[in-house]
Design a protein around this motif. Structure first.
Motif, PDB file in Angstrom:
ATOM      1  N   MET A 138       4.595   7.274  -9.319  1.00 47.55           N
ATOM      2  CA  MET A 138       4.369   5.850  -9.088  1.00 47.55           C
ATOM      3  C   MET A 138       5.202   4.980 -10.024  1.00 47.55           C
ATOM      4  SD  MET A 138       2.489   5.139  -6.522  1.00 47.55           S
ATOM      5  CE  MET A 138       2.178   3.425  -6.910  1.00 47.55           C
ATOM      6  N   LYS A 159       0.845  -1.185   0.000  1.00 46.59           N
ATOM      7  CA  LYS A 159       0.000   0.000   0.000  1.00 46.59           C
ATOM      8  C   LYS A 159       0.880   1.234   0.000  1.00 46.59           C
ATOM      9  CE  LYS A 159      -4.019   2.081   0.310  1.00 46.59           C
ATOM     10  NZ  LYS A 159      -5.020   1.979  -0.762  1.00 46.59           N
ATOM     11  N   CYS A 160       0.733   2.085  -1.021  1.00 46.05           N
ATOM     12  CA  CYS A 160       1.578   3.267  -1.195  1.00 46.05           C
ATOM     13  C   CYS A 160       0.764   4.520  -0.895  1.00 46.05           C
ATOM     14  CB  CYS A 160       2.140   3.341  -2.609  1.00 46.05           C
ATOM     15  SG  CYS A 160       3.026   1.863  -3.137  1.00 46.05           S
ATOM     16  N   LEU A 161       1.280   5.368  -0.023  1.00 47.02           N
ATOM     17  CA  LEU A 161       0.653   6.635   0.315  1.00 47.02           C
ATOM     18  C   LEU A 161       1.738   7.688   0.500  1.00 47.02           C
ATOM     19  CD1 LEU A 161      -2.049   5.529   2.941  1.00 47.02           C
ATOM     20  CD2 LEU A 161      -2.458   6.214   0.594  1.00 47.02           C
ATOM     21  N   TYR A 221      -3.068  10.119  -1.641  1.00 51.89           N
ATOM     22  CA  TYR A 221      -2.615   9.543  -2.905  1.00 51.89           C
ATOM     23  C   TYR A 221      -2.555  10.676  -3.922  1.00 51.89           C
ATOM     24  CZ  TYR A 221      -2.436   6.585  -7.055  1.00 51.89           C
ATOM     25  OH  TYR A 221      -2.068   5.989  -8.233  1.00 51.89           O
ATOM     26  N   TYR A 222      -1.335  10.989  -4.403  1.00 58.03           N
ATOM     27  CA  TYR A 222      -1.111  12.196  -5.212  1.00 58.03           C
ATOM     28  C   TYR A 222      -0.766  11.880  -6.662  1.00 58.03           C
ATOM     29  CZ  TYR A 222      -0.251  13.740  -0.401  1.00 58.03           C
ATOM     30  OH  TYR A 222      -0.341  13.967   0.958  1.00 58.03           O
ATOM     31  N   ALA A 223      -1.169  10.752  -7.187  1.00 57.02           N
ATOM     32  CA  ALA A 223      -0.796  10.398  -8.557  1.00 57.02           C
ATOM     33  C   ALA A 223      -1.415  11.329  -9.582  1.00 57.02           C
ATOM     34  CB  ALA A 223      -1.199   8.948  -8.842  1.00 57.02           C
ATOM     35  N   ARG A 276      -1.713  -3.510 -10.314  1.00 53.62           N
ATOM     36  CA  ARG A 276      -1.606  -2.197  -9.683  1.00 53.62           C
ATOM     37  C   ARG A 276      -2.919  -1.459  -9.866  1.00 53.62           C
ATOM     38  NH1 ARG A 276       1.517   3.035 -12.113  1.00 53.62           N
ATOM     39  NH2 ARG A 276       0.422   4.558 -10.830  1.00 53.62           N
ATOM     40  N   THR A 328       3.873   8.743  -4.058  1.00 46.15           N
ATOM     41  CA  THR A 328       2.845   8.419  -5.045  1.00 46.15           C
ATOM     42  C   THR A 328       2.763   9.434  -6.176  1.00 46.15           C
ATOM     43  OG1 THR A 328       1.173   9.553  -3.684  1.00 46.15           O
ATOM     44  CG2 THR A 328       1.480   7.202  -3.320  1.00 46.15           C
ATOM     45  N   GLY A 344      -2.811   3.238  -5.481  1.00 44.41           N
ATOM     46  CA  GLY A 344      -1.628   3.046  -4.661  1.00 44.41           C
ATOM     47  C   GLY A 344      -1.459   1.634  -4.156  1.00 44.41           C
ATOM     48  N   VAL A 368       8.346   4.280  -8.259  1.00 46.95           N
ATOM     49  CA  VAL A 368       8.131   3.320  -7.167  1.00 46.95           C
ATOM     50  C   VAL A 368       8.077   1.897  -7.708  1.00 46.95           C
ATOM     51  CG1 VAL A 368       6.506   2.589  -5.392  1.00 46.95           C
ATOM     52  CG2 VAL A 368       6.991   5.013  -5.691  1.00 46.95           C
ATOM     53  N   CYS A 369       7.345   1.692  -8.797  1.00 46.55           N
ATOM     54  CA  CYS A 369       7.233   0.347  -9.381  1.00 46.55           C
ATOM     55  C   CYS A 369       8.571  -0.146  -9.900  1.00 46.55           C
ATOM     56  CB  CYS A 369       6.191   0.350 -10.495  1.00 46.55           C
ATOM     57  SG  CYS A 369       4.506   0.710  -9.942  1.00 46.55           S
TER      58      CYS A 369
END
Length: 353
Positions: free
Chosen positions: A224, A215-217, A312-314, A242, A221, A245, A227-228
């Motif tokens: 992303m 879980k990404c927060l 979550y800021y994507a 996916r 984010t 997040g 991160v991946c």
């Protein structure tokens, strides 16, 4: 009736006298008991064993010795142990998503104390990271391993462990198995991003399941994709799903928990080095007066969006890109966030936009 009362008093008095006599008189010696009744005293009643009888109550067994008080392990007390070694081909950092290796710091906030503990790792700590290859050990002729060779070896090992690609049915089964209603196992990726100790948490979850939910927060984010990429490169796994997040990370067909890579743990969080100032006094290409005027205008610009803490800021990057098509200045409300997150958001927006 008077006679009965008198006889009762006599019996009571006699019993009291007998009890006092038994209590006041010394016990008969063991020799008299043996002569009159043939009594043989047990070894525990003998005079020389009087003290031992109080100790040996349970069939001749001595009392258990008290355990010494617990002494927590110290990072300074190595007791002759050799430093741990890890064959992972990348530099050990506190965070792999919130630090850019290409940006060099201008100073350090503390001496070069290794967060792994003194003498616990065979890699030197530079104040920012622990390099996989020590440049001071390599010879002038460039002999010895290099980062490129280690990365190529790691890539082949990762492909061998992953094995054949998953079929759609296998992928759907693993994704369903990692949902919240099926398992509570989860690794949380917060404002620090993908930290070094999180790699060990992922491998520990892979002992019990083929895939783990992450879980990404927070600030990571915003990017992303980074991160991946870092998750797959540093763990050797494969992202099979996916959604926002939430990430499902697969360990591979031929993964053996007993042969997992050694991930030494950081015992404390190192201080962040000093980097160049992000917000400059004068914007490039503008004078001081023009910069002040633009900042005043920015305060009057309506807020584009308000960022919540640990959100979550994507969608922030596309929103800012679309806003720049019509406006020269964009204002983002970050009052609910920590002060250290402002700079991280500014850096990520500058790179992505």
């Amino acid at each position: 009736m008077v006679v009965e009362l008198f006889s009762r008093q006599n019996r009571t008095l006699a019993s009291v006298l007998v009890s006092r006599r038994l209590l006041s008189s010394s016990p008969p010696s063991i020799s008299i008991l043996r002569d009159r009744y043939g009594f043989v005293a047990p070894p525990s009643l003998l005079p020389e064993n009087a003290n031992a009888s109080s100790v040996d109550r349970g069939g001749g067994q001595a009392k258990k010795k008290k355990k010494p008080p617990y002494r927590p392990p110290s990072s300074l007390d190595r007791a002759g142990q050799k430093p741990s070694r890890s064959d992972l081909p990348f530099d050990f950092r506190f965070s792999y998503t919130e630090s850019n290796p290409s940006v060099k710091p201008i100073g350090l906030r503390e001496p070069k104390y290794s967060p792994f503990g003194p003498g616990r790792l065979d890699r030197p700590w530079t104040g920012v990271c622990a390099p996989a290859v020590d440049s001071t050990v390599r010879s002038v002729d460039e002999e010895g391993p290099s980062n490129v060779e280690l990365e190529e070896k790691w890539r082949k090992t990762r492909e061998r462990i992953l094995g054949e690609p998953l079929t759609p049915a296998e992928r759907a089964f693993l994704v369903e198995k990692c949902q919240k209603n099926r398992t509570k196992r989860q690794v949380n990726l917060g404002r620090d991003g993908l930290t070094h100790n999180m790699l060990n948490d992922i491998h520990n979850n892979w002992k019990h399941s083929e895939a783990v939910r992450i879980k990404c927060l927070g600030v990571p984010t915003i990017d992303m994709q980074n991160v991946c990429t870092q998750l797959e490169e540093k763990t050797g796994g494969l992202i099979i799903h996916r959604h926002g997040g939430q990430i499902m990370l697969y360990r591979g067909r031929h993964y053996n928990p007993k042969k997992k890579p050694a991930v030494p743990l950081m015992l404390w969080k190192p201080h962040e080095p000093i980097y160049p100032r992000l917000i400059k006094t004068v914007i490039d290409g503008l004078t001081i007066e023009e910069t002040k005027e633009m900042r005043k205008r920015g305060l009057a610009v309506p807020v584009l969006t308000k960022l919540a803490k640990n959100g979550y800021y994507a969608s922030l990057v596309p929103m800012v890109r679309d806003a720049f098509l019509t406006d020269e200045l964009v204002r983002i409300d970050c009052k609910g966030l920590n002060k250290s997150d402002y700079k991280k958001i500014g850096v990520k927006l500058r790179v992505r936009i």
